[in-house]
Design an enzyme around this catalytic site. Structure first.
Site, mmCIF file in Angstrom:
data_model
loop_
_atom_site.group_PDB
_atom_site.id
_atom_site.type_symbol
_atom_site.label_atom_id
_atom_site.label_comp_id
_atom_site.label_asym_id
_atom_site.label_seq_id
_atom_site.Cartn_x
_atom_site.Cartn_y
_atom_site.Cartn_z
ATOM 1 N N CYS A 42 -16.262 -9.121 6.258
ATOM 2 C CA CYS A 42 -15.948 -7.785 6.049
ATOM 3 C C CYS A 42 -14.298 -7.988 5.337
ATOM 4 C CB CYS A 42 -15.345 -7.131 7.401
ATOM 5 S SG CYS A 42 -14.651 -5.377 7.208
ATOM 6 N N CYS B 81 0.495 5.159 6.988
ATOM 7 C CA CYS B 81 -0.137 4.812 8.214
ATOM 8 C C CYS B 81 0.818 4.179 9.248
ATOM 9 C CB CYS B 81 -1.217 4.143 8.045
ATOM 10 S SG CYS B 81 -2.452 4.639 6.808
ATOM 11 N N CYS C 274 0.823 -1.221 0.093
ATOM 12 C CA CYS C 274 0.062 0.064 0.005
ATOM 13 C C CYS C 274 0.581 1.169 0.077
ATOM 14 C CB CYS C 274 -0.879 0.062 1.299
ATOM 15 S SG CYS C 274 -1.877 1.284 1.205
ATOM 16 N N CYS D 60 0.749 0.349 10.388
ATOM 17 C CA CYS D 60 0.244 -0.788 9.550
ATOM 18 C C CYS D 60 1.185 -1.494 8.770
ATOM 19 C CB CYS D 60 -0.699 -0.130 8.329
ATOM 20 S SG CYS D 60 -1.596 -1.166 7.453
ATOM 21 N N CYS E 35 -19.318 2.216 9.228
ATOM 22 C CA CYS E 35 -18.535 1.575 10.372
ATOM 23 C C CYS E 35 -17.032 2.492 10.485
ATOM 24 C CB CYS E 35 -18.068 -0.002 9.802
ATOM 25 S SG CYS E 35 -16.865 -0.604 11.089
ATOM 26 N N CYS F 268 -19.412 -5.979 4.425
ATOM 27 C CA CYS F 268 -18.623 -4.871 4.766
ATOM 28 C C CYS F 268 -17.481 -4.938 3.899
ATOM 29 C CB CYS F 268 -18.369 -5.037 6.149
ATOM 30 S SG CYS F 268 -17.404 -3.547 6.815
ATOM 31 N N ARG G 133 -17.281 -1.949 18.775
ATOM 32 C CA ARG G 133 -16.926 -3.235 18.255
ATOM 33 C C ARG G 133 -15.563 -3.194 19.141
ATOM 34 N NH1 ARG G 133 -16.814 -6.518 13.966
ATOM 35 N NH2 ARG G 133 -18.439 -5.134 13.025
HETATM 36 N N1 SAM Z 1 -6.533 0.526 3.136
HETATM 37 C C1 SAM Z 1 -7.905 0.726 3.744
HETATM 38 C C2 SAM Z 1 -7.756 1.938 4.575
HETATM 39 O O1 SAM Z 1 -6.876 2.113 5.409
HETATM 40 O O2 SAM Z 1 -8.636 2.728 4.815
HETATM 41 C C3 SAM Z 1 -8.681 -0.380 4.403
HETATM 42 C C4 SAM Z 1 -7.889 -1.451 5.216
HETATM 43 S S1 SAM Z 1 -7.108 -0.511 6.702
HETATM 44 C C5 SAM Z 1 -5.916 -1.987 7.046
HETATM 45 C C6 SAM Z 1 -8.414 -0.663 7.867
HETATM 46 C C7 SAM Z 1 -8.141 0.019 9.446
HETATM 47 O O3 SAM Z 1 -7.462 -1.216 10.210
HETATM 48 C C8 SAM Z 1 -7.269 1.163 9.434
HETATM 49 O O4 SAM Z 1 -7.888 2.149 9.086
HETATM 50 C C9 SAM Z 1 -6.931 1.153 10.993
HETATM 51 O O5 SAM Z 1 -7.880 1.957 11.824
HETATM 52 C C10 SAM Z 1 -7.041 -0.452 11.327
HETATM 53 N N2 SAM Z 1 -5.628 -1.064 11.377
HETATM 54 C C11 SAM Z 1 -4.586 -1.270 10.563
HETATM 55 N N3 SAM Z 1 -3.420 -1.774 11.220
HETATM 56 C C12 SAM Z 1 -3.813 -1.818 12.331
HETATM 57 C C13 SAM Z 1 -3.064 -2.293 13.522
HETATM 58 N N4 SAM Z 1 -1.804 -2.791 13.322
HETATM 59 N N5 SAM Z 1 -3.650 -2.417 14.664
HETATM 60 C C14 SAM Z 1 -4.902 -2.002 14.927
HETATM 61 N N6 SAM Z 1 -5.862 -1.377 13.984
HETATM 62 C C15 SAM Z 1 -5.176 -1.466 12.758
HETATM 63 C C1 DTB Z 2 -11.174 -1.916 11.806
HETATM 64 O O1 DTB Z 2 -11.241 -0.904 12.550
HETATM 65 N N1 DTB Z 2 -10.368 -2.932 12.231
HETATM 66 C C2 DTB Z 2 -10.156 -3.917 11.297
HETATM 67 C C3 DTB Z 2 -11.341 -3.702 10.340
HETATM 68 N N2 DTB Z 2 -11.547 -2.259 10.774
HETATM 69 C C4 DTB Z 2 -10.684 -3.726 8.782
HETATM 70 C C5 DTB Z 2 -8.536 -3.949 10.903
HETATM 71 C C6 DTB Z 2 -7.955 -4.507 12.046
HETATM 72 C C7 DTB Z 2 -6.392 -4.893 11.529
HETATM 73 C C8 DTB Z 2 -5.420 -5.151 12.562
HETATM 74 C C9 DTB Z 2 -4.334 -5.258 11.924
HETATM 75 C C10 DTB Z 2 -4.004 -6.469 10.965
HETATM 76 O O2 DTB Z 2 -4.320 -7.451 11.213
HETATM 77 O O3 DTB Z 2 -3.410 -6.106 9.721
HETATM 78 FE FE1 SF4 Z 3 -2.793 1.235 3.436
HETATM 79 FE FE2 SF4 Z 3 -2.709 0.125 5.726
HETATM 80 FE FE3 SF4 Z 3 -3.035 2.792 5.688
HETATM 81 FE FE4 SF4 Z 3 -4.892 1.028 4.723
HETATM 82 S S1 SF4 Z 3 -4.202 1.399 6.854
HETATM 83 S S2 SF4 Z 3 -4.087 3.018 3.847
HETATM 84 S S3 SF4 Z 3 -3.726 -0.600 4.090
HETATM 85 S S4 SF4 Z 3 -1.185 1.696 4.943
#
Ligand code: SAM
Ligand code: DTB
Ligand code: SF4
Length: 345
Positions: free
Chosen positions: A127, A87, A83, A90, A218, A158, A290
């Protein structure tokens, strides 16, 4: 009647009615808006003596939900890694070396199989998440096929795909997508420390496209990223002051990922996590709250406190998107100890 007899540390004007004013007063007086929370009001809740906060959260929870029912969803990463966004939490950002292998968009058949397994495992909602800044228009047809096929199995759908244009949101909604997940991640004041490649306003714009397309929202965030309680309160105020409360509010405890800037941040203190959940419950009384990422590292007792504080939705299945979630046997044992039932949809 709803108040405990004595609340010595509470400001005199903070009655249950004022602290839950948005919801209760909407009923009493149509002019009172449910989205006019101030940081001071939210902080007064967050800082209540723990027992008072939990009592209030339980009272609000029981006014709107069966307190023993929890909605259960399963996640599938339909496009993993690579990606372009930064963030800081991530595993899937190409800016950090987390050792994650990037994949292409998953084939429809694989999604269908994963949805069937999720249904068999007890999920009512499926989801699908993609590691995109935003979907490309050419992806929308196959995403719509995924939505139709998952719905055909009797699951709610979702998706979380990054930012959406108005038109993309409409197309997903027309295919039958019920929920779109798009988090604000943290409070506005802390946001730039976490993400620089998209703004809070970008996120709010996507949320309004999702709303306008008629989908349920959500939207929540992450705690344990080094933010203060004021940042957590600010995040909740932003969520609760959206034009309409999100139907689902995920509170994620950061899953620390090695190689990310937040891979070694100080985890949130358990009671502060419960306070965040309870305050969300009171401020957004009819939203499903949640208990999202992070259950893997929580004790059964901490999870139970979160349910007492009004959390009534979780992810089930051994994997979130790329990180771990409790095994089914462990979760089933906890539901049995607590008398928790899956929420009918
Ligand atoms: N890429 C898309 C976005 O960011 O809008 C969708 C997938 S993203 C992984 C969905 C959400 O998962 C993020 O906005 C964040 O709030 C949560 N998330 C991602 N990595 C995480 C982590 N290591 N621990 C907890 N929540 C996480
Ligand atoms: C949300 O708030 N938490 C979920 C879902 N929306 C998509 C994602 C959590 C991701 C946790 C880190 C991972 O597994 O990569
Ligand atoms: Fe990309 Fe992760 Fe950010 Fe979603 S949360 S936009 S997958 S870097």
């Amino acid at each position: 009647m709803l108040r405990p007899a004595r609340q010595p540390t509470e400001p005199a004007q903070m009655t249950l009615e004022t602290l839950t004013a948005p919801r209760i007063s909407t009923v009493a007086s149509p002019s009172q808006k449910s989205n006019e929370w101030t940081a001071a009001q939210a902080r007064a809740l967050f800082e209540l003596p723990f027992a008072d906060l939990i009592f209030r959260a339980q009272t609000v929870h029981r006014a709107h939900f069966d307190a023993n029912e929890v909605q259960m969803s399963t996640l599938l990463s339909i496009k993993t890694g690579g990606c372009p966004e930064d963030c800081g939490y991530c595993s899937q950002s190409s800016k950090f070396d987390t050792g994650l292998k990037a994949t292409k968009l998953m084939a429809l058949q694989e999604v269908i199989q994963a949805a069937a397994a999720a249904k068999a495992g007890g999920a009512s909602r499926f989801c699908m998440g993609a590691a995109w800044r935003e979907p490309k228009d050419r992806d929308i047809d196959v995403l719509c096929d995924m939505i139709r096929e998952v719905k055909a199995q009797g699951l709610e759908t979702c998706m979380t795909l990054g930012m959406l244009t108005e038109r993309q949101a409409k197309r997903l909604a027309e295919a039958g997508l019920e929920y779109y997940n798009h988090n604000i991640d943290t409070g506005p004041e802390y946001y730039e420390k976490i993400v620089t490649t998209r703004t809070m306003q970008d996120r709010l714009d996507t949320l309004s496209h999702v709303r306008d397309a008629g989908m349920a929202v959500c939207c929540g965030g992450i705690v344990g990223m080094g933010e203060t309680n004021d940042d957590r309160i600010s995040m909740l105020v932003t969520l609760a002051n959206l034009p309409k409360h999100p139907e689902s509010v995920p509170i994620n405890a950061l899953m620390q990922v090695k190689g990310t800037p937040l891979g070694t941040s100080t985890p949130i203190e358990g009671f502060d996590f419960v306070r965040t959940v309870a305050t969300a419950r009171i401020m957004m009384p009819t939203s499903v709250v949640r208990l999202s990422a992070g259950r893997e590292h929580m004790s059964e007792e901490l999870q139970a406190l979160c349910f007492l504080a009004g959390a009534n939705s979780i992810f089930i299945g051994p994997k979130l998107l790329t990180t771990a979630n409790p095994a089914k046997e462990k979760d089933d044992a906890l539901w049995s100890k607590l008398g928790i039932r899956p929420m009918d949809v």
